[in-house]
Motif scaffolding. Structure first.
Motif, mmCIF file in Angstrom:
data_model
loop_
_atom_site.group_PDB
_atom_site.id
_atom_site.type_symbol
_atom_site.label_atom_id
_atom_site.label_comp_id
_atom_site.label_asym_id
_atom_site.label_seq_id
_atom_site.Cartn_x
_atom_site.Cartn_y
_atom_site.Cartn_z
ATOM 1 N N CYS A 95 0.831 -1.208 0.000
ATOM 2 C CA CYS A 95 0.000 0.000 0.000
ATOM 3 C C CYS A 95 0.865 1.256 0.000
ATOM 4 C CB CYS A 95 -0.927 0.008 1.212
ATOM 5 S SG CYS A 95 -2.245 -1.222 1.130
ATOM 6 N N ALA A 96 1.914 1.258 0.806
ATOM 7 C CA ALA A 96 2.801 2.423 0.875
ATOM 8 C C ALA A 96 3.452 2.676 -0.479
ATOM 9 C CB ALA A 96 3.862 2.207 1.953
ATOM 10 N N SER A 97 3.888 1.611 -1.159
ATOM 11 C CA SER A 97 4.559 1.808 -2.445
ATOM 12 C C SER A 97 3.579 2.206 -3.543
ATOM 13 C CB SER A 97 5.321 0.535 -2.846
ATOM 14 O OG SER A 97 4.440 -0.563 -2.943
ATOM 15 N N LEU A 98 2.349 1.698 -3.482
ATOM 16 C CA LEU A 98 1.375 2.102 -4.492
ATOM 17 C C LEU A 98 1.015 3.577 -4.369
ATOM 18 C CD1 LEU A 98 -0.968 -1.000 -4.646
ATOM 19 C CD2 LEU A 98 0.325 -0.038 -6.535
ATOM 20 N N LEU A 99 0.891 4.051 -3.149
ATOM 21 C CA LEU A 99 0.652 5.478 -2.956
ATOM 22 C C LEU A 99 1.847 6.292 -3.459
ATOM 23 C CD1 LEU A 99 -1.018 5.447 0.570
ATOM 24 C CD2 LEU A 99 -2.134 5.801 -1.635
ATOM 25 N N SER A 100 3.049 5.750 -3.271
ATOM 26 C CA SER A 100 4.244 6.411 -3.800
ATOM 27 C C SER A 100 4.185 6.482 -5.321
ATOM 28 C CB SER A 100 5.502 5.644 -3.381
ATOM 29 O OG SER A 100 5.650 5.627 -1.991
ATOM 30 N N GLY A 101 3.762 5.370 -5.936
ATOM 31 C CA GLY A 101 3.659 5.354 -7.396
ATOM 32 C C GLY A 101 2.668 6.370 -7.914
ATOM 33 N N LEU A 102 1.564 6.532 -7.201
ATOM 34 C CA LEU A 102 0.564 7.517 -7.613
ATOM 35 C C LEU A 102 1.145 8.933 -7.560
ATOM 36 C CD1 LEU A 102 -2.445 7.904 -8.390
ATOM 37 C CD2 LEU A 102 -2.899 8.251 -5.955
ATOM 38 N N VAL A 103 1.815 9.241 -6.456
ATOM 39 C CA VAL A 103 2.420 10.568 -6.313
ATOM 40 C C VAL A 103 3.501 10.777 -7.357
ATOM 41 C CG1 VAL A 103 3.779 12.040 -4.773
ATOM 42 C CG2 VAL A 103 1.880 10.697 -3.857
ATOM 43 N N ALA A 104 4.350 9.763 -7.572
ATOM 44 C CA ALA A 104 5.428 9.891 -8.553
ATOM 45 C C ALA A 104 4.872 10.067 -9.964
ATOM 46 C CB ALA A 104 6.330 8.661 -8.485
ATOM 47 N N SER A 105 3.815 9.331 -10.297
ATOM 48 C CA SER A 105 3.230 9.432 -11.643
ATOM 49 C C SER A 105 2.694 10.829 -11.908
ATOM 50 C CB SER A 105 2.103 8.403 -11.792
ATOM 51 O OG SER A 105 2.603 7.087 -11.696
ATOM 52 N N TYR A 106 1.943 11.364 -10.969
ATOM 53 C CA TYR A 106 1.391 12.704 -11.167
ATOM 54 C C TYR A 106 2.477 13.774 -11.076
ATOM 55 C CZ TYR A 106 -3.508 11.506 -11.570
ATOM 56 O OH TYR A 106 -4.715 11.030 -12.039
ATOM 57 N N GLY A 107 3.493 13.521 -10.263
ATOM 58 C CA GLY A 107 4.594 14.471 -10.196
ATOM 59 C C GLY A 107 5.328 14.570 -11.522
ATOM 60 N N LEU A 108 5.596 13.415 -12.150
ATOM 61 C CA LEU A 108 6.262 13.430 -13.458
ATOM 62 C C LEU A 108 5.371 14.038 -14.529
ATOM 63 C CD1 LEU A 108 8.165 10.016 -13.743
ATOM 64 C CD2 LEU A 108 9.128 12.313 -13.597
ATOM 65 N N ALA A 109 4.064 13.732 -14.449
ATOM 66 C CA ALA A 109 3.146 14.315 -15.431
ATOM 67 C C ALA A 109 3.118 15.840 -15.316
ATOM 68 C CB ALA A 109 1.739 13.741 -15.230
ATOM 69 N N TRP A 110 3.162 16.337 -14.097
ATOM 70 C CA TRP A 110 3.136 17.782 -13.886
ATOM 71 C C TRP A 110 4.436 18.435 -14.341
ATOM 72 C CZ3 TRP A 110 5.653 20.723 -9.801
ATOM 73 C CH2 TRP A 110 5.253 22.071 -9.769
ATOM 74 N N LEU A 111 5.559 17.755 -14.105
ATOM 75 C CA LEU A 111 6.858 18.343 -14.428
ATOM 76 C C LEU A 111 7.223 18.196 -15.898
ATOM 77 C CD1 LEU A 111 8.930 17.145 -11.332
ATOM 78 C CD2 LEU A 111 8.210 19.488 -11.836
ATOM 79 N N THR A 112 6.813 17.088 -16.520
ATOM 80 C CA THR A 112 7.289 16.803 -17.879
ATOM 81 C C THR A 112 6.189 16.766 -18.925
ATOM 82 O OG1 THR A 112 7.088 14.392 -17.609
ATOM 83 C CG2 THR A 112 9.142 15.435 -16.868
ATOM 84 N N GLY A 113 4.937 16.682 -18.523
ATOM 85 C CA GLY A 113 3.853 16.643 -19.493
ATOM 86 C C GLY A 113 3.505 15.267 -20.011
#
Length: 495
Positions: free
Chosen positions: A287-305
């Motif tokens: 669960c902790a890593s899946l939440l990390s993946g969600l944050v990382a995915s949206y973070g990359l989408a916001w930073l790189t498009g």
């Protein structure tokens, strides 16, 4: 769980938060590096190319962690050629090999083109979730209802996320990497169940240290051997990773990937070493890593498009949230039980003049002799300065009568303290009168600790050490007597 909590110091929630904190930048950096999204990059870095630098980063991080924490001392040792050297147990060496496979394939899984961080996370986590009850059953470890509920919700999350499979390219190489990853966990869990996961800090820390040492050496060694062979495009990529790639600017973030993995490796292993069943521990980790993946995915989408996760992945993440609630049931139940037990404890206040001697010693004695039904405090009617420690002769006297002195800071008696107390015990009749004037509503609950005579202040005696010792002995007798006498009455008041 008491032993386990004292070992880790932060509890399961703290470990899960730590795992989340380190996994988020690890996943984001790995994906950004392999996709060529970092500033100054004009091409993606292949997963096999970055693996050697990442392995060296994990090796460096492991050496740093073991040095700073001092956990080297838990590793086994053997004398070789007259010198004592670290010598991991054979089981830990084998577990380290399985862990080396997990480390390498975890990083590799985030480098495949055509699949998102969250999608690969769901695939990896779903597989290990399925394995957890199988390993528990094989080791004859009982699996409780809330663990089964969390497992079911987590697997449903993976199934929902697979609705997005048409949007991704799950290549044969990615499937093979996932297979190696899951095989590593099968071997690791079997060994961990047999030699660790005991709740004994020394045994579990030894396993963590020895597995970690073996894993980083296995990983660097195997990659170096394969790179030395260097035949074909796959092994050629590894050779490039050990040679020309290390001279490029991209080698620095690749090394950082390994450092980040070392941090999450420590947190993740401590979660798995919890003595509860894997069907509980694995979802907590996943669960902790899946939440990390969600944050990382949206973070990359916001930073790189790049594209954001699909609806299926988001729905799967929501189901993971429900799994977290299921896993939280035993912790919430225990917290509620502790809160109820605290509410049922009887609050007792010991009062003297300055709160550095008599009342402070009485509080320490009540805590040492208590059975959990009392919540003792102490205060002074006129302390010289708030926050002073217990007087040194009082500390010495407590030790001489076998009572461990607790950390103490003087405080002024307040009306609120008297209102909240089930009983207020004073050292003298004059102090009892003063307390009743401060809080008239506590008159029926305010007593002299020794009804027959005042307990004099020992601080002005010619021989303070002897005076404090006599006072401590008298206090111990009176505290035990008064609390025992007042218990039936206080139970009626509290009930």
């Amino acid at each position: 769980m008491t032993t386990r909590r004292s070992m880790v110091g932060v509890g399961m929630l703290g470990l899960a938060i730590g795992y989340f904190v380190w996994y988020t930048p690890y996943a984001a950096l790995t994906k950004a590096l392999s996709s060529g999204l970092l500033p100054g990059m004009d091409a993606r870095v292949g997963g096999l190319v970055l693996l050697p630098a990442a392995a060296l980063g994990t090796l460096a991080g492991s050496l740093a962690f073991l040095s700073v924490s001092g956990w080297w001392r838990y590793a086994g040792r053997r004398r070789v050629a007259g010198r004592e050297v670290l010598w991991p147990a054979p089981a830990a060496v084998t577990a380290g090999l399985f862990m080396a496979l997990i480390i390498a394939t975890t990083t590799l899984n985030y480098t495949f083109a055509g699949v998102s961080i969250l999608f690969m996370l769901l695939m990896m986590r779903g597989g290990v979730l399925v394995l957890s009850p199988v390993v528990d059953a094989a080791r004859r470890r009982p699996v409780l209802v809330y663990s089964w509920a969390a497992l079911g919700l987590s697997l449903l999350a993976v199934a929902v996320a697979l609705a997005d499979v048409d949007s991704y390219q799950l290549t044969l190489a990615a499937v093979a990497s996932l297979g190696v990853y899951l095989s590593g966990y099968i071997g690791r869990f079997q060994i961990m169940s047999r030699v660790a996961k005991t709740g004994d800090p020394a045994i579990d820390r030894r396993y963590l240290v020895e597995e970690q040492i073996a894993a980083v050496l296995w990983q660097v060694g195997l990659l170096a051997v394969l790179a030395a062979i260097g035949a074909g495009p796959v092994l050629g990529a590894l050779r490039e990773g050990f040679t020309s790639f290390l001279l490029t600017p991209a080698a620095v973030p690749a090394f950082g990937v390994g450092l980040l993995y070392e941090a999450l490796f420590v947190y993740g292993t401590l979660i798995y070493l919890d003595p509860r069943e894997y069907t509980w521990c694995v979802p907590a980790n996943r669960c902790a890593s899946l939440l990390s993946g969600l944050v990382a995915s949206y973070g990359l989408a916001w930073l790189t498009g790049i594209a954001t996760p699909g609806a299926g992945q988001l729905a799967g993440t929501a189901l993971i949230g429900l799994a977290v609630l299921a896993l939280s049931y035993p912790a919430l139940r225990a917290a509620a039980a502790r809160r109820w037990a605290w509410a049922r404890r009887h609050r007792v206040v010991f009062v003297c003049g300055g709160n550095t001697g008599r009342s402070a010693m009485a509080e320490a004695i009540a805590r040492a002799d208590g059975d959990g039904t009392w919540s003792p405090r102490s205060a002074g009617l006129a302390p010289r300065v708030a926050g002073e420690p217990m007087a040194a002769p009082a500390v010495a006297a407590l030790r001489r009568i076998g009572v461990p002195p607790r950390r103490h800071r003087t405080r002024l008696l307040t009306r609120q303290m008297c209102r909240e107390a089930d009983a207020v015990f004073c050292m003298t009749q004059a102090q009892r009168t003063a307390v009743e004037q401060i809080a008239p509503e506590a008159r029926g609950r305010t007593f002299c600790l020794d009804p027959a005579r005042d307990i004099a202040d020992p601080s002005g005696a010619p021989d303070p050490a002897s005076a404090y010792l006599r006072t401590a002995q008298a206090l111990r007798e009176q505290v035990r007597t008064r609390l025992r006498e007042r218990l039936p009455h206080l139970q009626q008041v509290g009930g």
